[in-house]
Write a protein that holds these residues in place. Sequence first.
Motif, PDB file in Angstrom:
ATOM      1  N   VAL A 149      -7.632  12.772  15.166  1.00 38.91           N
ATOM      2  CA  VAL A 149      -7.064  11.783  14.248  1.00 38.91           C
ATOM      3  C   VAL A 149      -7.128  12.300  12.808  1.00 38.91           C
ATOM      4  O   VAL A 149      -8.000  13.106  12.466  1.00 38.91           O
ATOM      5  CB  VAL A 149      -7.815  10.435  14.366  1.00 38.91           C
ATOM      6  N   PRO A 150      -6.206  11.835  11.935  1.00 36.20           N
ATOM      7  CA  PRO A 150      -6.107  12.383  10.569  1.00 36.20           C
ATOM      8  C   PRO A 150      -7.052  11.715   9.577  1.00 36.20           C
ATOM      9  O   PRO A 150      -6.640  11.260   8.508  1.00 36.20           O
ATOM     10  CB  PRO A 150      -4.648  12.106  10.214  1.00 36.20           C
ATOM     11  N   THR A 151      -8.322  11.667   9.917  1.00 38.60           N
ATOM     12  CA  THR A 151      -9.274  10.939   9.070  1.00 38.60           C
ATOM     13  C   THR A 151      -9.368  11.513   7.658  1.00 38.60           C
ATOM     14  O   THR A 151      -9.361  10.768   6.669  1.00 38.60           O
ATOM     15  CB  THR A 151     -10.668  10.951   9.726  1.00 38.60           C
ATOM     16  N   GLN A 152      -9.461  12.823   7.556  1.00 39.92           N
ATOM     17  CA  GLN A 152      -9.596  13.436   6.230  1.00 39.92           C
ATOM     18  C   GLN A 152      -8.363  13.161   5.374  1.00 39.92           C
ATOM     19  O   GLN A 152      -8.482  12.816   4.194  1.00 39.92           O
ATOM     20  CB  GLN A 152      -9.809  14.944   6.360  1.00 39.92           C
ATOM     21  N   LYS A 153      -7.181  13.279   5.972  1.00 40.75           N
ATOM     22  CA  LYS A 153      -5.945  13.022   5.244  1.00 40.75           C
ATOM     23  C   LYS A 153      -5.878  11.572   4.764  1.00 40.75           C
ATOM     24  O   LYS A 153      -5.541  11.297   3.605  1.00 40.75           O
ATOM     25  CB  LYS A 153      -4.746  13.324   6.142  1.00 40.75           C
ATOM     26  N   LEU A 154      -6.237  10.639   5.637  1.00 42.49           N
ATOM     27  CA  LEU A 154      -6.203   9.221   5.275  1.00 42.49           C
ATOM     28  C   LEU A 154      -7.246   8.893   4.212  1.00 42.49           C
ATOM     29  O   LEU A 154      -6.996   8.102   3.306  1.00 42.49           O
ATOM     30  CB  LEU A 154      -6.430   8.357   6.519  1.00 42.49           C
ATOM     31  N   THR A 155      -8.416   9.500   4.346  1.00 39.77           N
ATOM     32  CA  THR A 155      -9.481   9.254   3.375  1.00 39.77           C
ATOM     33  C   THR A 155      -9.091   9.772   1.994  1.00 39.77           C
ATOM     34  O   THR A 155      -9.273   9.073   0.978  1.00 39.77           O
ATOM     35  CB  THR A 155     -10.790   9.920   3.828  1.00 39.77           C
ATOM     36  N   MET A 156      -8.565  10.986   1.944  1.00 38.70           N
ATOM     37  CA  MET A 156      -8.159  11.558   0.662  1.00 38.70           C
ATOM     38  C   MET A 156      -7.039  10.745   0.028  1.00 38.70           C
ATOM     39  O   MET A 156      -7.013  10.533  -1.198  1.00 38.70           O
ATOM     40  CB  MET A 156      -7.715  13.006   0.844  1.00 38.70           C
ATOM     41  N   SER A 157      -6.118  10.262   0.851  1.00 31.59           N
ATOM     42  CA  SER A 157      -5.030   9.428   0.345  1.00 31.59           C
ATOM     43  C   SER A 157      -5.570   8.134  -0.256  1.00 31.59           C
ATOM     44  O   SER A 157      -5.125   7.683  -1.315  1.00 31.59           O
ATOM     45  CB  SER A 157      -4.049   9.109   1.475  1.00 31.59           C
ATOM     46  N   SER A 158      -6.567   7.551   0.434  1.00 25.36           N
ATOM     47  CA  SER A 158      -7.179   6.316  -0.063  1.00 25.36           C
ATOM     48  C   SER A 158      -7.913   6.564  -1.380  1.00 25.36           C
ATOM     49  O   SER A 158      -7.825   5.763  -2.325  1.00 25.36           O
ATOM     50  CB  SER A 158      -8.155   5.774   0.989  1.00 25.36           C
ATOM     51  N   ILE A 159      -8.627   7.682  -1.455  1.00 24.82           N
ATOM     52  CA  ILE A 159      -9.351   8.025  -2.684  1.00 24.82           C
ATOM     53  C   ILE A 159      -8.374   8.239  -3.837  1.00 24.82           C
ATOM     54  O   ILE A 159      -8.556   7.708  -4.941  1.00 24.82           O
ATOM     55  CB  ILE A 159     -10.213   9.283  -2.465  1.00 24.82           C
ATOM     56  N   ASP A 160      -7.322   9.025  -3.574  1.00 23.84           N
ATOM     57  CA  ASP A 160      -6.339   9.310  -4.625  1.00 23.84           C
ATOM     58  C   ASP A 160      -5.668   8.032  -5.115  1.00 23.84           C
ATOM     59  O   ASP A 160      -5.459   7.844  -6.318  1.00 23.84           O
ATOM     60  CB  ASP A 160      -5.272  10.278  -4.093  1.00 23.84           C
ATOM     61  N   LYS A 161      -5.347   7.152  -4.153  1.00 21.81           N
ATOM     62  CA  LYS A 161      -4.677   5.905  -4.518  1.00 21.81           C
ATOM     63  C   LYS A 161      -5.586   5.022  -5.369  1.00 21.81           C
ATOM     64  O   LYS A 161      -5.166   4.442  -6.377  1.00 21.81           O
ATOM     65  CB  LYS A 161      -4.251   5.148  -3.263  1.00 21.81           C
ATOM     66  N   THR A 162      -6.844   4.941  -4.950  1.00 15.88           N
ATOM     67  CA  THR A 162      -7.795   4.088  -5.674  1.00 15.88           C
ATOM     68  C   THR A 162      -8.068   4.621  -7.074  1.00 15.88           C
ATOM     69  O   THR A 162      -8.083   3.869  -8.060  1.00 15.88           O
ATOM     70  CB  THR A 162      -9.116   3.987  -4.891  1.00 15.88           C
ATOM     71  N   LEU A 163      -8.269   5.925  -7.166  1.00 13.99           N
ATOM     72  CA  LEU A 163      -8.616   6.511  -8.457  1.00 13.99           C
ATOM     73  C   LEU A 163      -7.422   6.614  -9.408  1.00 13.99           C
ATOM     74  O   LEU A 163      -7.606   6.738 -10.618  1.00 13.99           O
ATOM     75  CB  LEU A 163      -9.229   7.902  -8.250  1.00 13.99           C
ATOM     76  N   SER A 164      -6.219   6.566  -8.861  1.00  7.81           N
ATOM     77  CA  SER A 164      -5.035   6.654  -9.724  1.00  7.81           C
ATOM     78  C   SER A 164      -4.700   5.323 -10.377  1.00  7.81           C
ATOM     79  O   SER A 164      -3.807   5.249 -11.213  1.00  7.81           O
ATOM     80  CB  SER A 164      -3.834   7.149  -8.922  1.00  7.81           C
ATOM     81  N   GLY A 165      -5.410   4.272  -9.997  1.00  2.67           N
ATOM     82  CA  GLY A 165      -5.192   2.982 -10.632  1.00  2.67           C
ATOM     83  C   GLY A 165      -4.342   2.046  -9.793  1.00  2.67           C
ATOM     84  O   GLY A 165      -3.906   2.392  -8.694  1.00  2.67           O
ATOM     85  N   PRO A 166      -4.062   0.848 -10.321  1.00  4.74           N
ATOM     86  CA  PRO A 166      -3.305  -0.162  -9.576  1.00  4.74           C
ATOM     87  C   PRO A 166      -1.892   0.320  -9.237  1.00  4.74           C
ATOM     88  O   PRO A 166      -1.286   1.081  -9.982  1.00  4.74           O
ATOM     89  CB  PRO A 166      -3.261  -1.355 -10.538  1.00  4.74           C
ATOM     90  N   SER A 167      -1.376  -0.168  -8.110  1.00  2.00           N
ATOM     91  CA  SER A 167      -0.020   0.170  -7.690  1.00  2.00           C
ATOM     92  C   SER A 167       0.972  -0.832  -8.274  1.00  2.00           C
ATOM     93  O   SER A 167       0.586  -1.846  -8.886  1.00  2.00           O
ATOM     94  CB  SER A 167       0.073   0.132  -6.166  1.00  2.00           C
ATOM     95  N   ALA A 168       2.251  -0.566  -8.081  1.00  3.03           N
ATOM     96  CA  ALA A 168       3.299  -1.488  -8.531  1.00  3.03           C
ATOM     97  C   ALA A 168       3.103  -2.858  -7.891  1.00  3.03           C
ATOM     98  O   ALA A 168       3.244  -3.887  -8.552  1.00  3.03           O
ATOM     99  CB  ALA A 168       4.675  -0.920  -8.174  1.00  3.03           C
ATOM    100  N   ALA A 169       2.758  -2.859  -6.601  1.00  2.00           N
ATOM    101  CA  ALA A 169       2.547  -4.126  -5.898  1.00  2.00           C
ATOM    102  C   ALA A 169       1.373  -4.899  -6.486  1.00  2.00           C
ATOM    103  O   ALA A 169       1.404  -6.141  -6.571  1.00  2.00           O
ATOM    104  CB  ALA A 169       2.328  -3.867  -4.414  1.00  2.00           C
ATOM    105  N   ASP A 170       0.312  -4.170  -6.907  1.00  2.17           N
ATOM    106  CA  ASP A 170      -0.843  -4.836  -7.525  1.00  2.17           C
ATOM    107  C   ASP A 170      -0.445  -5.512  -8.840  1.00  2.17           C
ATOM    108  O   ASP A 170      -0.837  -6.656  -9.112  1.00  2.17           O
ATOM    109  CB  ASP A 170      -1.950  -3.813  -7.791  1.00  2.17           C
ATOM    110  N   TYR A 171       0.328  -4.792  -9.646  1.00  2.36           N
ATOM    111  CA  TYR A 171       0.772  -5.369 -10.916  1.00  2.36           C
ATOM    112  C   TYR A 171       1.700  -6.559 -10.684  1.00  2.36           C
ATOM    113  O   TYR A 171       1.612  -7.584 -11.377  1.00  2.36           O
ATOM    114  CB  TYR A 171       1.490  -4.308 -11.753  1.00  2.36           C
ATOM    115  N   TYR A 172       2.589  -6.436  -9.709  1.00  3.70           N
ATOM    116  CA  TYR A 172       3.525  -7.534  -9.413  1.00  3.70           C
ATOM    117  C   TYR A 172       2.762  -8.776  -8.955  1.00  3.70           C
ATOM    118  O   TYR A 172       3.037  -9.892  -9.426  1.00  3.70           O
ATOM    119  CB  TYR A 172       4.518  -7.106  -8.326  1.00  3.70           C
ATOM    120  N   SER A 173       1.801  -8.593  -8.049  1.00  2.58           N
ATOM    121  CA  SER A 173       1.019  -9.734  -7.553  1.00  2.58           C
ATOM    122  C   SER A 173       0.244 -10.405  -8.678  1.00  2.58           C
ATOM    123  O   SER A 173       0.136 -11.635  -8.734  1.00  2.58           O
ATOM    124  CB  SER A 173       0.057  -9.268  -6.450  1.00  2.58           C
ATOM    125  N   SER A 174      -0.297  -9.600  -9.586  1.00  2.00           N
ATOM    126  CA  SER A 174      -1.048 -10.152 -10.718  1.00  2.00           C
ATOM    127  C   SER A 174      -0.135 -10.940 -11.645  1.00  2.00           C
ATOM    128  O   SER A 174      -0.485 -12.036 -12.106  1.00  2.00           O
ATOM    129  CB  SER A 174      -1.732  -9.014 -11.495  1.00  2.00           C
TER     130      SER A 174
END
Length: 281
Positions: free
Chosen positions: A174-199
């Motif tokens: 399973v692609p655990t490392q790929k998914l984990t790195m993606s989650s880390i990058d997403k979290t550290l890069s800040g809120p997404s467009a969807a997060d801003y829209y929901s807020s």
Amino acid sequence: MYKIIVAIALMIASYTIEAQVKLPQASPKSTLIQTVGLTDIDIEYHRPSAKGRVVFGELVPFDKVWRTGANENTTITFTDDVIINGSPLKQGKYAIYTIPKPDNWEVIFYSDSNNWGNPEVWDESKIVLKVNAKPETLDKNVETFTIGINNTDSNFANLEFSWEKTIVAVKIEVPTQKLTMSSIDKTLSGPSAADYYSSAQYFFQSNGDLNKALSYVNKAYELNDKKPYWYTRLKSQIQAKLGDKKGAIETAKLSLAAAQAAKNEDYVKMNQDSIADWSKK
């Protein structure tokens, strides 16, 4: 008299339907859900028992396609792309078929998972993946056919089929490392467009800070390359509530055009109604 007979007949028929006897299945259904790393694997199958019969080579013939269980298709669902015995398999739902042989099993992942048992017409084009696995002999008897996901690790597990004194396993990576790195990058890069829209939506609907709502929806619009019409719709509403009717109309026109292109009649009407309302003096 005729009406009475009809009424009695209907009562008997109704009772017969409601009073159907429930019997246990000879091959009861089983569901297995296992998380491996960050990937969910869901298996549904029916479990036949040996009941004194010789299984492999007789009850389950060698060199023939087996449904790998009983009744309707045995299915397996992966939430992410995986690797089976070194070969890639896309996320999705598959029927599992096997071809047991004395010294080798073929394990088949078949795209059509809506059959009762084997397909009436076997379609080679629906074989998404076929891998080989070596059967091993167990030191104890397994009475009821069992599928398991064992020897789990953050990055892999074994998909095992066991019955009688035979066990067959294939490795799932399973692609655990790929998914984990993606989650880390997403979290550290800040809120997404969807997060801003929901807020922004929250502040607007709760009569909160409208200037902050406008700032958030603008940020959401900047971050989303597709420029969704529901983003511009929300922005126009915020502008109108702030008293900027002219700006709200111009923004609503953008949302209207995008909604028309997407053929979303609900958003077309909402924007048209708002433009008409905000245009009144």
